[in-house]
Design an enzyme around this catalytic site. Structure first.
Site, PDB file in Angstrom:
ATOM      1  N   HIS A  76       0.790  -1.178  -0.205  1.00  0.00           N
ATOM      2  CA  HIS A  76       0.090   0.070  -0.035  1.00  0.00           C
ATOM      3  C   HIS A  76       1.007   1.087   0.061  1.00  0.00           C
ATOM      4  O   HIS A  76       0.541   2.035  -0.852  1.00  0.00           O
ATOM      5  CB  HIS A  76      -0.833   0.039   1.468  1.00  0.00           C
ATOM      6  CG  HIS A  76      -1.528   1.290   1.350  1.00  0.00           C
ATOM      7  ND1 HIS A  76      -2.618   1.664   0.561  1.00  0.00           N
ATOM      8  CD2 HIS A  76      -1.346   2.195   2.511  1.00  0.00           C
ATOM      9  CE1 HIS A  76      -3.173   3.186   1.240  1.00  0.00           C
ATOM     10  NE2 HIS A  76      -2.369   3.441   2.230  1.00  0.00           N
ATOM     11  N   ASP A 105       6.083  21.714 -26.500  1.00  0.00           N
ATOM     12  CA  ASP A 105       6.091  20.373 -26.106  1.00  0.00           C
ATOM     13  C   ASP A 105       7.238  20.478 -25.129  1.00  0.00           C
ATOM     14  O   ASP A 105       7.962  21.422 -24.864  1.00  0.00           O
ATOM     15  CB  ASP A 105       6.296  19.150 -27.364  1.00  0.00           C
ATOM     16  CG  ASP A 105       5.867  18.009 -26.705  1.00  0.00           C
ATOM     17  OD1 ASP A 105       5.966  17.569 -25.423  1.00  0.00           O
ATOM     18  OD2 ASP A 105       4.938  17.462 -27.676  1.00  0.00           O
ATOM     19  N   TRP A 141       6.967   0.063   3.917  1.00  0.00           N
ATOM     20  CA  TRP A 141       7.680   0.728   2.552  1.00  0.00           C
ATOM     21  C   TRP A 141       8.964   1.525   2.884  1.00  0.00           C
ATOM     22  O   TRP A 141       9.739   1.762   2.041  1.00  0.00           O
ATOM     23  CB  TRP A 141       6.756   2.085   2.362  1.00  0.00           C
ATOM     24  CG  TRP A 141       6.999   3.396   2.954  1.00  0.00           C
ATOM     25  CD1 TRP A 141       6.383   3.684   4.129  1.00  0.00           C
ATOM     26  CD2 TRP A 141       7.786   4.435   2.406  1.00  0.00           C
ATOM     27  NE1 TRP A 141       6.805   4.998   4.599  1.00  0.00           N
ATOM     28  CE2 TRP A 141       7.647   5.343   3.388  1.00  0.00           C
ATOM     29  CE3 TRP A 141       8.190   4.415   1.280  1.00  0.00           C
ATOM     30  CZ2 TRP A 141       8.064   6.662   3.025  1.00  0.00           C
ATOM     31  CZ3 TRP A 141       9.048   5.730   1.031  1.00  0.00           C
ATOM     32  CH2 TRP A 141       8.924   6.885   2.030  1.00  0.00           C
ATOM     33  N   SER A 169      12.989   5.999 -13.919  1.00  0.00           N
ATOM     34  CA  SER A 169      11.659   6.734 -14.689  1.00  0.00           C
ATOM     35  C   SER A 169      11.667   8.240 -14.032  1.00  0.00           C
ATOM     36  O   SER A 169      11.421   9.310 -14.846  1.00  0.00           O
ATOM     37  CB  SER A 169      10.654   6.161 -14.423  1.00  0.00           C
ATOM     38  OG  SER A 169       9.345   6.793 -14.529  1.00  0.00           O
ATOM     39  N   SER A 170      11.719   8.233 -12.593  1.00  0.00           N
ATOM     40  CA  SER A 170      11.586   9.553 -11.835  1.00  0.00           C
ATOM     41  C   SER A 170      12.866  10.557 -12.445  1.00  0.00           C
ATOM     42  O   SER A 170      12.589  11.666 -12.750  1.00  0.00           O
ATOM     43  CB  SER A 170      11.736   9.309 -10.316  1.00  0.00           C
ATOM     44  OG  SER A 170      10.751   8.619 -10.080  1.00  0.00           O
ATOM     45  N   HIS A 253      13.742  11.680   3.114  1.00  0.00           N
ATOM     46  CA  HIS A 253      12.897  13.029   3.736  1.00  0.00           C
ATOM     47  C   HIS A 253      12.497  13.937   2.450  1.00  0.00           C
ATOM     48  O   HIS A 253      11.632  14.361   2.368  1.00  0.00           O
ATOM     49  CB  HIS A 253      13.707  13.400   4.881  1.00  0.00           C
ATOM     50  CG  HIS A 253      12.850  14.695   5.373  1.00  0.00           C
ATOM     51  ND1 HIS A 253      11.743  14.193   5.989  1.00  0.00           N
ATOM     52  CD2 HIS A 253      12.733  15.971   5.025  1.00  0.00           C
ATOM     53  CE1 HIS A 253      11.025  15.615   6.476  1.00  0.00           C
ATOM     54  NE2 HIS A 253      11.501  16.464   5.800  1.00  0.00           N
ATOM     55  N   GLU A 255      12.155  12.887  -0.369  1.00  0.00           N
ATOM     56  CA  GLU A 255      11.082  12.397  -1.049  1.00  0.00           C
ATOM     57  C   GLU A 255       9.472  12.935  -0.728  1.00  0.00           C
ATOM     58  O   GLU A 255       8.657  12.948  -1.384  1.00  0.00           O
ATOM     59  CB  GLU A 255      11.133  10.769  -0.748  1.00  0.00           C
ATOM     60  CG  GLU A 255       9.783  10.018  -1.471  1.00  0.00           C
ATOM     61  CD  GLU A 255       9.664  10.049  -2.807  1.00  0.00           C
ATOM     62  OE1 GLU A 255      10.496  10.294  -3.555  1.00  0.00           O
ATOM     63  OE2 GLU A 255       8.476   9.719  -3.286  1.00  0.00           O
ATOM     64  N   TYR A 257       8.926  15.545   0.441  1.00  0.00           N
ATOM     65  CA  TYR A 257       8.754  16.949  -0.128  1.00  0.00           C
ATOM     66  C   TYR A 257       8.472  17.128  -1.575  1.00  0.00           C
ATOM     67  O   TYR A 257       7.988  17.946  -2.320  1.00  0.00           O
ATOM     68  CB  TYR A 257       9.917  17.902   0.240  1.00  0.00           C
ATOM     69  CG  TYR A 257       9.739  18.275   1.795  1.00  0.00           C
ATOM     70  CD1 TYR A 257       8.712  19.460   2.006  1.00  0.00           C
ATOM     71  CD2 TYR A 257      10.417  17.834   2.555  1.00  0.00           C
ATOM     72  CE1 TYR A 257       8.624  19.760   3.329  1.00  0.00           C
ATOM     73  CE2 TYR A 257      10.009  17.927   3.963  1.00  0.00           C
ATOM     74  CZ  TYR A 257       9.411  19.181   4.324  1.00  0.00           C
ATOM     75  OH  TYR A 257       8.821  19.544   5.548  1.00  0.00           O
ATOM     76  N   SER A 268      -1.389  27.323  -5.293  1.00  0.00           N
ATOM     77  CA  SER A 268      -1.162  28.708  -5.598  1.00  0.00           C
ATOM     78  C   SER A 268      -1.756  29.261  -6.721  1.00  0.00           C
ATOM     79  O   SER A 268      -1.723  30.543  -7.164  1.00  0.00           O
ATOM     80  CB  SER A 268       0.407  28.950  -5.458  1.00  0.00           C
ATOM     81  OG  SER A 268       1.080  28.372  -4.384  1.00  0.00           O
ATOM     82  N   HIS A 302      15.225  13.013  11.512  1.00  0.00           N
ATOM     83  CA  HIS A 302      14.360  13.281  12.529  1.00  0.00           C
ATOM     84  C   HIS A 302      13.300  12.147  12.697  1.00  0.00           C
ATOM     85  O   HIS A 302      12.666  11.713  13.255  1.00  0.00           O
ATOM     86  CB  HIS A 302      13.762  14.591  12.597  1.00  0.00           C
ATOM     87  CG  HIS A 302      12.736  14.452  11.164  1.00  0.00           C
ATOM     88  ND1 HIS A 302      12.908  15.862  10.739  1.00  0.00           N
ATOM     89  CD2 HIS A 302      12.220  13.978  10.333  1.00  0.00           C
ATOM     90  CE1 HIS A 302      12.169  15.807   9.560  1.00  0.00           C
ATOM     91  NE2 HIS A 302      11.857  14.377   9.395  1.00  0.00           N
ATOM     92  N   HIS A 303      13.712  11.246  11.390  1.00  0.00           N
ATOM     93  CA  HIS A 303      12.904  10.108  11.455  1.00  0.00           C
ATOM     94  C   HIS A 303      13.480   8.750  12.271  1.00  0.00           C
ATOM     95  O   HIS A 303      13.130   7.559  12.709  1.00  0.00           O
ATOM     96  CB  HIS A 303      12.876   9.198  10.097  1.00  0.00           C
ATOM     97  CG  HIS A 303      11.986  10.193   9.254  1.00  0.00           C
ATOM     98  ND1 HIS A 303      10.942  10.020   8.862  1.00  0.00           N
ATOM     99  CD2 HIS A 303      12.794  11.413   8.543  1.00  0.00           C
ATOM    100  CE1 HIS A 303      10.428  10.997   8.099  1.00  0.00           C
ATOM    101  NE2 HIS A 303      11.537  11.862   7.623  1.00  0.00           N
ATOM    102  N   THR A 328       7.088  27.215   5.645  1.00  0.00           N
ATOM    103  CA  THR A 328       5.710  26.442   5.451  1.00  0.00           C
ATOM    104  C   THR A 328       4.918  27.194   5.963  1.00  0.00           C
ATOM    105  O   THR A 328       3.661  27.557   5.250  1.00  0.00           O
ATOM    106  CB  THR A 328       5.534  25.051   6.012  1.00  0.00           C
ATOM    107  OG1 THR A 328       6.993  24.451   5.914  1.00  0.00           O
ATOM    108  CG2 THR A 328       4.526  24.260   5.896  1.00  0.00           C
ATOM    109  N   LYS A 331       3.950  30.118   3.397  1.00  0.00           N
ATOM    110  CA  LYS A 331       3.159  29.715   2.449  1.00  0.00           C
ATOM    111  C   LYS A 331       1.354  29.723   3.054  1.00  0.00           C
ATOM    112  O   LYS A 331       0.689  30.155   2.314  1.00  0.00           O
ATOM    113  CB  LYS A 331       3.397  28.120   1.907  1.00  0.00           C
ATOM    114  CG  LYS A 331       5.009  28.315   1.650  1.00  0.00           C
ATOM    115  CD  LYS A 331       5.177  27.095   0.407  1.00  0.00           C
ATOM    116  CE  LYS A 331       4.594  27.303  -0.825  1.00  0.00           C
ATOM    117  NZ  LYS A 331       5.423  27.654  -1.753  1.00  0.00           N
ATOM    118  N   ARG A 450       2.058   1.296  15.056  1.00  0.00           N
ATOM    119  CA  ARG A 450       1.680   1.137  13.739  1.00  0.00           C
ATOM    120  C   ARG A 450       2.099  -0.128  13.320  1.00  0.00           C
ATOM    121  O   ARG A 450       2.910  -0.646  13.845  1.00  0.00           O
ATOM    122  CB  ARG A 450       2.229   2.295  13.003  1.00  0.00           C
ATOM    123  CG  ARG A 450       3.553   2.342  12.699  1.00  0.00           C
ATOM    124  CD  ARG A 450       4.255   3.560  12.128  1.00  0.00           C
ATOM    125  NE  ARG A 450       4.102   3.512  10.792  1.00  0.00           N
ATOM    126  CZ  ARG A 450       5.042   4.149   9.898  1.00  0.00           C
ATOM    127  NH1 ARG A 450       5.878   4.799  10.599  1.00  0.00           N
ATOM    128  NH2 ARG A 450       4.848   4.078   8.584  1.00  0.00           N
TER     129      ARG A 450
END
Lengths: 534, 369
Positions: A76, A105, A141, A169-170, A253, A255, A257, A268, A302-303, A328, A331, A450
């Site tokens: 998932h 294009d 994950w 790909s990315s 991390h 990722e 963002y 925006s 921080h993880h 943040t 924004k 979790r």
């Protein structure tokens, strides 16, 4: 004898039949492919979420085995991150960036075809692991070693290959966007004239190019640990399992963002349109996005407050993490100021955008709480974290994708969607998603870890509420599918600029944007007229 | 179905504040100075967030109500204010600094384990905890209690379902305790919310944490890092007792240990070995190899008809003692006594249709160590 070939516009139209989609190098076709692929993956990942919520509906194991439950949570997460959210944003980028910067294009169209067509194969390989002996990956994950190296099913090698392909790909997508934005921009368009969606995607592309190779490194080290006798992550061979986490989160991390910066861009555009007022603080939005991107690279640990880091490291990562609240916050304040003294209407895209600001901010608050290292000791790996990142990624990233779909659907199809149904869908989704995720804050604070397939009785009631919300939210996708297909097939013709306050070069195109837009670049006067900040 | 109705009834009852109190929807204040500090930080940050939310959402809701086109609102055209932007960059920075000061001092305190008066070593295994009292020489394994295992798939679940173990960790009250936390296989995480202690157990490394518990009582926690299929079935139960009761408990455990040592020198009968072996197997081996010895194909090998359980005895003993490098099979050398290992190997070579008919005596294990 020479014959002059009469110039016609025929070759500007799409090829007919299936080969159009396989061979296409057109940014709009590829954008649609990405979006449909992402949508399919949302449904597949969503079915897995439904299995998870059904198993957690009440205490005890009813539906699946614990090992399969872990496969569900793992797949998932992987599918939603790599199959749904990221490709959906690449799809939006493909569709919108050339139209927003006055280009015909993407800069590298053939590579664009490749970067899409790698995805279904990577996704297929990932899903095929379900049919292998030992089942799909079941290590979360985040696939922490040594659970994913020494203790994982054989299908893990296929998972590694799939991650490599997804990374290719990315990176190709990111290179294409950078090349397009920097080289294909209308000659008269300065960087600070660019719409925010283009800005956020440009910055995101640099995050992708920086982060994805790190992930590739992590899975390659895993591959050699698993098959070639190295011991990068195995302490008995002189390695370190915590090293894996450092490498993973140095990718992971940024990722998160990657999955939210383009959302900031979308919001925006939508808020100024329906507030009928220019975006407040355009340049500070650009700088805030860039500083969030920079900060995202220096806060990864921080993880990992509980891995046994030295206290000096914990202090540094706590301070750096808290600092992200500043840009943040800028924004959010700018979006609110854009609404202030506007003349607002509440069509579906605006409803999604407003609920984005509310709910993403709630996710931001729980993020700030998680950033306080000592408090993180109690929050870490509980449902509080699950609630936090689902507020950020579902009511943040996914919300912005749905908002963008309704906002630009008229430009993609030349037709209007059914506004009444869209509003019903919005309220259905926004209420159910809160019933789904809000109680998970309480579960986490009360101590529910979790990734557990079964829980003790004290967690029963909130889990049941959460599951009921989950089923309702899952069902909302049926309505969403209907609205989009109904718009494509039966929608009423849309105006070239269906939203009164909309600004941007894309709205100067025909009602349904032509196959190749901007064969002549837009003029300076037009660019200024359509700018977000005038 | 009746269960479902009763749950739905509970759902409605929960609207009352009393019911909420029982289920708990906030963090516990706990029973240590660390957990109370954490709770204080949590509530401080929470209220700051609430205050910011009231201001930001308040302004937003005001605009949503008043600045609507249907209310005749005409859009202004301002889109910049350096003053405003400096304000909402500067004020948050000040707020963050105010939060960071107490957070830093709590963090420094909870990472300082030098005041400890005693030390407990906690080792994570898939999927059980091992506790070693280093000075007292006591060591035991703590597993999910059988009465929880029995009702996972069906039956009436009791109040502490999934939160009971066979051997509770016993600790003295009002004593500063250092926990040394490590793992034997994958990463686990030892978490007791009431102590404010949550620390990863990393294989090959030792982490530490500390707690001084103020109140006598029983405290429960769970593993908090995904550690494989039975991650959800790995609870922690701690009995905190008076210092006198703790001293008595230590003496009793030491006496029991001496008795176990005596057992390992005698020669055992086959039925004794097999019945003990089955018990040891179900506690330690069945979570991977399965109650019926069939394992999980592709993840955990079967014992039924396996080359190890039906092959050379020496190799079988060696794998149980030392584990198998590069696989999930852990060594039980430091976890189980000679009698337990002899019994489980005898069981494995007899059960599941293996029928090898070998009798392994504790003395053979002692020699092989």
């Amino acid at each position: 004898m020479t014959t002059a070939i009469a110039h016609t516009d025929d070759h500007h139209g799409p090829e007919k039949g299936l080969m159009r989609w396989i061979k296409t190098t057109n940014h709009k076709d590829i954008g649609s492919l990405y979006l449909w692929f992402a949508f399919t993956m949302v449904l597949i990942g969503g079915v897995m979420a439904m299995v998870i919520r059904m198993e957690l509906f009440q205490p005890g194991m009813q539906l699946v085995e614990p090992q399969f439950f872990n496969q569900m949570t793992t797949m998932h997460g992987l599918i939603m991150v790599f199959g749904a959210i990221m490709p959906a944003f690449v799809g939006l980028g493909n569709w919108l960036i050339p139209m927003m910067i006055g280009a015909p294009d993407m800069a590298l169209p053939r590579m664009n075809n490749w970067s899409f067509w790698i995805l279904p194969f990577a996704g297929g390989i990932l899903l095929s692991t379900f049919f292998m002996e030992g089942g799909a990956p079941a290590f979360g994950w985040t696939f922490y070693a040594p659970l994913s190296t020494t203790f994982a099913p054989d299908s893990t090698d296929f998972f590694i290959f799939s991650v490599h392909l997804l990374g290719f790909s990315s990176i190709m997508g990111a290179i294409n966007i950078i090349a397009t934005v920097l080289n294909m921009r209308a000659p008269e368009m300065k960087l600070m004239d660019m719409p925010l969606f283009v800005w956020t995607w440009l910055i995101t592309s640099f995050l992708l190019i920086g982060a994805m190779p790190v992930l590739a490194g992590a899975v390659t080290m895993m591959l050699t640990d698993r098959n070639f006798g190295t011991a990068f992550f195995d302490a008995t061979g002189g390695g370190d399992p915590v090293l894996f986490q450092h490498i993973f989160w140095f990718f992971g991390h940024p990722e998160v963002y990657i999955m939210i910066l383009p959302a900031f861009g979308v919001i925006s555009h939508i808020i100024p349109t329906f507030a009928r007022k220019p975006l407040f603080g355009y340049s500070s939005m650009v700088y805030a996005t860039a500083s969030i991107a920079f900060l995202s690279y220096i806060v990864w640990a921080h993880h990992m407050f509980l891995t046994g880091m030295p206290v000096a490291g914990e202090l540094y990562f706590m301070y750096a993490t808290m600092l992200i609240a500043v840009p943040t916050g800028v924004k959010v304040f700018n979006w609110v100021s854009t609404m202030w003294r506007g003349s607002m209407t509440f069509e579906a895209p605006m409803l999604w955008a407003i609920s984005f600001v509310f709910l993403f901010t709630i996710g931001g608050f729980s993020g700030l709480m998680l950033g306080i290292a000592p408090a993180d000791i109690q929050y870490h790996d509980t449902y509080f974290v699950v609630a936090h990142f689902h507020y950020v990624l579902v009511t943040g990233a996914l919300w912005s994708i749905i908002a963008a779909t309704f906002y630009w659907l008229p430009k993609w199809t030349g037709k209007m969607y059914n506004e009444t149904l869209a509003k019903v869908h919005f309220w259905w989704a926004v209420i159910s998603v809160n019933v789904l995720f809000f109680p998970q804050h309480f579960l986490g604070l009360a101590g529910m870890p979790r990734r557990i397939p079964d829980y003790s009785l004290q967690f029963a009631d909130f889990n049941m509420i959460s599951s009921i919300g989950g089923f309702a939210f899952g069902a909302s996708f049926i309505l969403f599918t209907y609205i989009v297909i109904d718009c494509i097939r039966n929608g009423k013709p849309a105006d070239a600029r269906p939203w009164e306050g909309a600004k941007g070069l894309e709205w100067t195109l025909e009602p349904k944007a032509q196959y190749h837009s901007f064969n002549t670049p837009p003029t300076r006067a037009l660019i200024e007229k359509e700018s977000q900040h005038s | 179905m009746s269960k479902l109705t009763s749950r739905l009834g509970g759902l409605i009852a929960m609207v009352s504040a009393n019911a909420f109190a029982e289920y708990g929807f906030n963090m516990t204040q706990g029973v240590t100075s660390v957990s109370r500090d954490i709770y204080g930080l949590h509530m401080m940050v929470f209220w700051i967030c609430v205050a910011i939310a009231v201001i930001v959402f308040g302004v937003m809701i005001y605009s949503l109500v008043v600045h609507r086109k249907s209310q005749g609102a005409v859009a202004a055209n301002f889109h910049e204010s350096t003053k405003a932007e400096l304000l909402w960059t500067g004020v948050p920075i000040i707020v963050l600094v105010l939060m960071a000061i107490p957070a830093s001092s709590v963090l420094i305190d909870l990472e300082d384990t030098s005041k400890a008066q005693m030390t407990i070593k906690v080792t994570g295994h898939q999927w059980k905890w091992q506790y070693d009292y280093l000075k007292e020489g006591i060591s035991f394994i703590s597993n999910l209690k059988q009465d929880s295992k029995d009702v996972i798939y069906s039956g009436n679940r009791h109040k502490n379902y999934l939160l009971e173990v066979d051997n509770n960790l016993v600790l003295p009250v009002d004593t500063s305790i250092r926990f040394l936390i490590t793992s034997n296989d994958v990463i686990h995480n030892w978490w007791v919310p009431d102590f404010g202690v949550k620390q990863d157990a990393n294989p090959g490394f030792i982490n530490d944490a500390w707690a001084q518990i103020d109140e006598i009582g029983t405290y429960r926690g769970q593993c908090a890092e995904l550690c494989g299929k039975d991650h959800g079935f790995m609870p922690i139960v701690v009995d905190v007792v008076s210092k006198a009761d703790y001293a008595k408990w230590v003496l009793k455990q030491q006496a029991a240990k001496a008795a176990i040592l005596a057992k390992s020198s005698k020669t055992w009968r086959e039925d004794e070995l097999i019945s003990l072996g089955q018990k040891v197997y179900n506690t330690n081996c069945s979570s991977c190899h399965g109650i019926t010895g069939k394992g999980i194909p592709g993840v955990f090998p079967a014992l039924k008809g396996s080359p190890v359980a039906t092959g050379d005895i020496k190799k079988h003993i060696s794998i149980v003692l030392h584990g198998k490098a590069g696989t999930a099979m852990a060594g039980y050398k430091n976890i189980l006594g000679d009698a337990d290992i002899a019994a489980v190997i005898t069981f494995e070579r007899t059960a599941f249709g293996n029928q090898m008919g070998d009798l392994i005596q504790p003395a053979q294990i002692k020699a092989a160590r």
